[in-house]
Design a protein around this motif. Structure first.
Motif, PDB file in Angstrom:
ATOM      1  N   ALA A 145     -33.683   7.994 -33.102  1.00  0.00           N
ATOM      2  CA  ALA A 145     -33.052   8.821 -32.075  1.00  0.00           C
ATOM      3  C   ALA A 145     -33.454  10.281 -32.258  1.00  0.00           C
ATOM      4  N   ARG A 146     -33.609  10.981 -31.140  1.00  0.00           N
ATOM      5  CA  ARG A 146     -33.925  12.407 -31.193  1.00  0.00           C
ATOM      6  C   ARG A 146     -33.300  13.105 -29.991  1.00  0.00           C
ATOM      7  N   VAL A 147     -32.949  14.362 -30.176  1.00  0.00           N
ATOM      8  CA  VAL A 147     -32.380  15.178 -29.111  1.00  0.00           C
ATOM      9  C   VAL A 147     -33.507  15.967 -28.444  1.00  0.00           C
ATOM     10  N   VAL A 148     -33.591  15.910 -27.126  1.00  0.00           N
ATOM     11  CA  VAL A 148     -34.499  16.781 -26.374  1.00  0.00           C
ATOM     12  C   VAL A 148     -33.736  18.089 -26.168  1.00  0.00           C
ATOM     13  N   GLY A 166     -39.030  27.280 -30.216  1.00  0.00           N
ATOM     14  CA  GLY A 166     -39.893  26.843 -29.127  1.00  0.00           C
ATOM     15  C   GLY A 166     -40.379  25.416 -29.290  1.00  0.00           C
ATOM     16  N   LEU A 167     -39.596  24.591 -29.999  1.00  0.00           N
ATOM     17  CA  LEU A 167     -39.958  23.202 -30.242  1.00  0.00           C
ATOM     18  C   LEU A 167     -39.144  22.284 -29.324  1.00  0.00           C
ATOM     19  N   LYS A 168     -39.553  21.030 -29.267  1.00  0.00           N
ATOM     20  CA  LYS A 168     -38.989  20.137 -28.248  1.00  0.00           C
ATOM     21  C   LYS A 168     -37.878  19.228 -28.754  1.00  0.00           C
ATOM     22  N   TYR A 169     -38.002  18.711 -29.983  1.00  0.00           N
ATOM     23  CA  TYR A 169     -37.098  17.662 -30.440  1.00  0.00           C
ATOM     24  C   TYR A 169     -36.386  18.025 -31.735  1.00  0.00           C
ATOM     25  N   LEU A 170     -35.171  17.502 -31.863  1.00  0.00           N
ATOM     26  CA  LEU A 170     -34.512  17.412 -33.162  1.00  0.00           C
ATOM     27  C   LEU A 170     -34.355  15.935 -33.474  1.00  0.00           C
ATOM     28  N   HIS A 171     -35.099  15.454 -34.456  1.00  0.00           N
ATOM     29  CA  HIS A 171     -35.013  14.058 -34.866  1.00  0.00           C
ATOM     30  C   HIS A 171     -33.764  13.861 -35.724  1.00  0.00           C
ATOM     31  N   LEU A 172     -32.970  12.856 -35.376  1.00  0.00           N
ATOM     32  CA  LEU A 172     -31.703  12.604 -36.073  1.00  0.00           C
ATOM     33  C   LEU A 172     -31.739  11.360 -36.950  1.00  0.00           C
ATOM     34  N   MET A 197     -23.271   6.147 -38.639  1.00  0.00           N
ATOM     35  CA  MET A 197     -24.452   6.495 -37.863  1.00  0.00           C
ATOM     36  C   MET A 197     -24.192   6.575 -36.359  1.00  0.00           C
ATOM     37  N   SER A 198     -23.064   6.052 -35.915  1.00  0.00           N
ATOM     38  CA  SER A 198     -22.797   5.979 -34.473  1.00  0.00           C
ATOM     39  C   SER A 198     -22.502   7.341 -33.855  1.00  0.00           C
ATOM     40  N   TYR A 199     -22.145   8.334 -34.672  1.00  0.00           N
ATOM     41  CA  TYR A 199     -21.790   9.656 -34.163  1.00  0.00           C
ATOM     42  C   TYR A 199     -22.939  10.315 -33.393  1.00  0.00           C
ATOM     43  N   LYS A 200     -24.160   9.910 -33.663  1.00  0.00           N
ATOM     44  CA  LYS A 200     -25.326  10.582 -33.073  1.00  0.00           C
ATOM     45  C   LYS A 200     -25.367  10.472 -31.555  1.00  0.00           C
ATOM     46  N   ILE A 201     -24.667   9.485 -31.016  1.00  0.00           N
ATOM     47  CA  ILE A 201     -24.706   9.266 -29.573  1.00  0.00           C
ATOM     48  C   ILE A 201     -24.036  10.402 -28.803  1.00  0.00           C
ATOM     49  N   GLN A 202     -23.241  11.225 -29.484  1.00  0.00           N
ATOM     50  CA  GLN A 202     -22.532  12.301 -28.778  1.00  0.00           C
ATOM     51  C   GLN A 202     -23.457  13.460 -28.393  1.00  0.00           C
ATOM     52  N   TYR A 203     -24.679  13.477 -28.952  1.00  0.00           N
ATOM     53  CA  TYR A 203     -25.585  14.585 -28.664  1.00  0.00           C
ATOM     54  C   TYR A 203     -26.544  14.193 -27.533  1.00  0.00           C
ATOM     55  N   ARG A 204     -25.976  13.920 -26.380  1.00  0.00           N
ATOM     56  CA  ARG A 204     -26.759  13.488 -25.230  1.00  0.00           C
ATOM     57  C   ARG A 204     -27.190  14.680 -24.368  1.00  0.00           C
ATOM     58  N   LEU A 246     -29.882  11.830 -25.227  1.00  0.00           N
ATOM     59  CA  LEU A 246     -30.531  11.418 -26.467  1.00  0.00           C
ATOM     60  C   LEU A 246     -31.668  10.472 -26.137  1.00  0.00           C
ATOM     61  N   GLU A 247     -32.823  10.686 -26.755  1.00  0.00           N
ATOM     62  CA  GLU A 247     -33.917   9.741 -26.615  1.00  0.00           C
ATOM     63  C   GLU A 247     -33.890   8.756 -27.766  1.00  0.00           C
ATOM     64  N   VAL A 248     -34.044   7.459 -27.441  1.00  0.00           N
ATOM     65  CA  VAL A 248     -34.076   6.412 -28.460  1.00  0.00           C
ATOM     66  C   VAL A 248     -35.370   5.622 -28.311  1.00  0.00           C
ATOM     67  N   TYR A 249     -35.878   5.141 -29.443  1.00  0.00           N
ATOM     68  CA  TYR A 249     -37.176   4.458 -29.461  1.00  0.00           C
ATOM     69  C   TYR A 249     -36.934   2.952 -29.426  1.00  0.00           C
ATOM     70  N   VAL A 250     -37.209   2.361 -28.254  1.00  0.00           N
ATOM     71  CA  VAL A 250     -36.946   0.942 -28.037  1.00  0.00           C
ATOM     72  C   VAL A 250     -38.205   0.286 -27.467  1.00  0.00           C
ATOM     73  N   ASN A 251     -38.595  -0.830 -28.089  1.00  0.00           N
ATOM     74  CA  ASN A 251     -39.787  -1.569 -27.620  1.00  0.00           C
ATOM     75  C   ASN A 251     -41.015  -0.663 -27.518  1.00  0.00           C
ATOM     76  N   ASN A 252     -41.174   0.179 -28.535  1.00  0.00           N
ATOM     77  CA  ASN A 252     -42.344   1.064 -28.643  1.00  0.00           C
ATOM     78  C   ASN A 252     -42.403   2.141 -27.564  1.00  0.00           C
ATOM     79  N   HIS A 253     -41.246   2.473 -26.993  1.00  0.00           N
ATOM     80  CA  HIS A 253     -41.182   3.550 -26.003  1.00  0.00           C
ATOM     81  C   HIS A 253     -39.910   4.376 -26.230  1.00  0.00           C
ATOM     82  N   TRP A 254     -40.003   5.680 -25.953  1.00  0.00           N
ATOM     83  CA  TRP A 254     -38.823   6.524 -25.977  1.00  0.00           C
ATOM     84  C   TRP A 254     -38.135   6.461 -24.613  1.00  0.00           C
TER      85      TRP A 254
END
Length: 236
Positions: free
Chosen positions: A70-73, A199-205, A215-222, A224-232
């Motif tokens: 997961a990462r925050v844009v 000036g950067l794009k992502y914060l990887h969590l 680990m579920s708390y990360k969903i509050q920072y929407r 949120l991009e998640v990596y599923v099936n080889n795609h964000w």
């Protein structure tokens, strides 16, 4: 940068999962003898790998996909009311940047945090050797963001600086101070703002695990991009 097809990866034997009870986990590690240059690290982070000490890894479990990168844009992130309130409450905290090197004040805070917050985890009891291998002597793109309250160290965010973002490796804090200041959440919010300033794009969590409270708390920072099936993909 080496192509991924030229890299060697090693899978562990099944072992007890640290996050979900009654689950067996397998971890995929990049060859530890391979030099990790910033370009390679960025590419690996973009396909869901994480760093722990000198090891680059990703879950590789059979029949389980619970660990989702997961990462925050950061430019799309809009603080909620509770986030803005938390910023105001902690506006008296001063943040400094330092190299990822040992000092006793930092270690003592780490020791207090593990002993208080994670007595039931794999990292308890804390030790100097554990601290050194996990958080000290890291690659040159790792730093400590230190949070000070009245000249007292109250939190440390161990952070990797990538070409396109920051990666939140580990955060530890004073549990007593955090009771009124929610330091874990504040450190994430601060890193989101710092990523913007740089000036950067992502914060990887790291990994979002829906059924693991730690680990579920990360969903509050929407969003949120998640990596599923080889795609964000974006969770709004």
């Amino acid at each position: 940068m080496s192509a991924l097809k030229d890299l060697k990866f090693y899978a562990t034997q099944p072992h007890n999962c640290s996050y979900l009870e009654d689950k067996q986990a397998i971890t995929l590690f990049m060859d530890p003898d391979k030099d990790l240059d910033p370009a390679l690290y960025r590419h690996l982070a973009d396909i869901g790998f994480r760093r722990s000490g000198r090891h680059i890894y990703r879950p590789h479990c059979q029949g389980c996909n619970a660990c989702i990168p997961a990462r925050v844009v950061v430019n799309l992130f809009e603080p909620k009311r509770n986030h803005r309130k938390l910023f105001r409450k902690n506006q008296d905290i001063v943040v400094t940047r330092s190299e990822a090197e040992y000092d006793d004040e930092t270690y003592q805070l780490y020791k207090k945090y593990i002993s208080t917050q994670h007595r039931d985890g794999d990292m308890y009891p804390p030790s100097m050797e554990q601290f050194q291998s996990f958080l000290v002597g890291s690659p040159e793109f790792c730093c400590y963001y230190k949070f000070w309250l009245d000249e007292k160290l109250v939190a440390v965010a161990v952070t990797d600086e990538l070409a396109n973002g920051l990666s939140a490796i580990y955060t530890f804090y004073d549990p007593e101070v955090s009771q009124t200041r929610s330091l874990g959440s504040y450190c994430i919010l601060w890193q989101i703002e710092e990523t913007k300033k740089l000036g950067l794009k992502y914060l990887h969590l790291g990994y979002w695990i829906k059924d693991c409270k730690k680990m579920s708390y990360k969903i509050q920072y929407r969003p949120l991009e998640v990596y599923v099936n080889n795609h964000w993909v974006t969770l709004k």
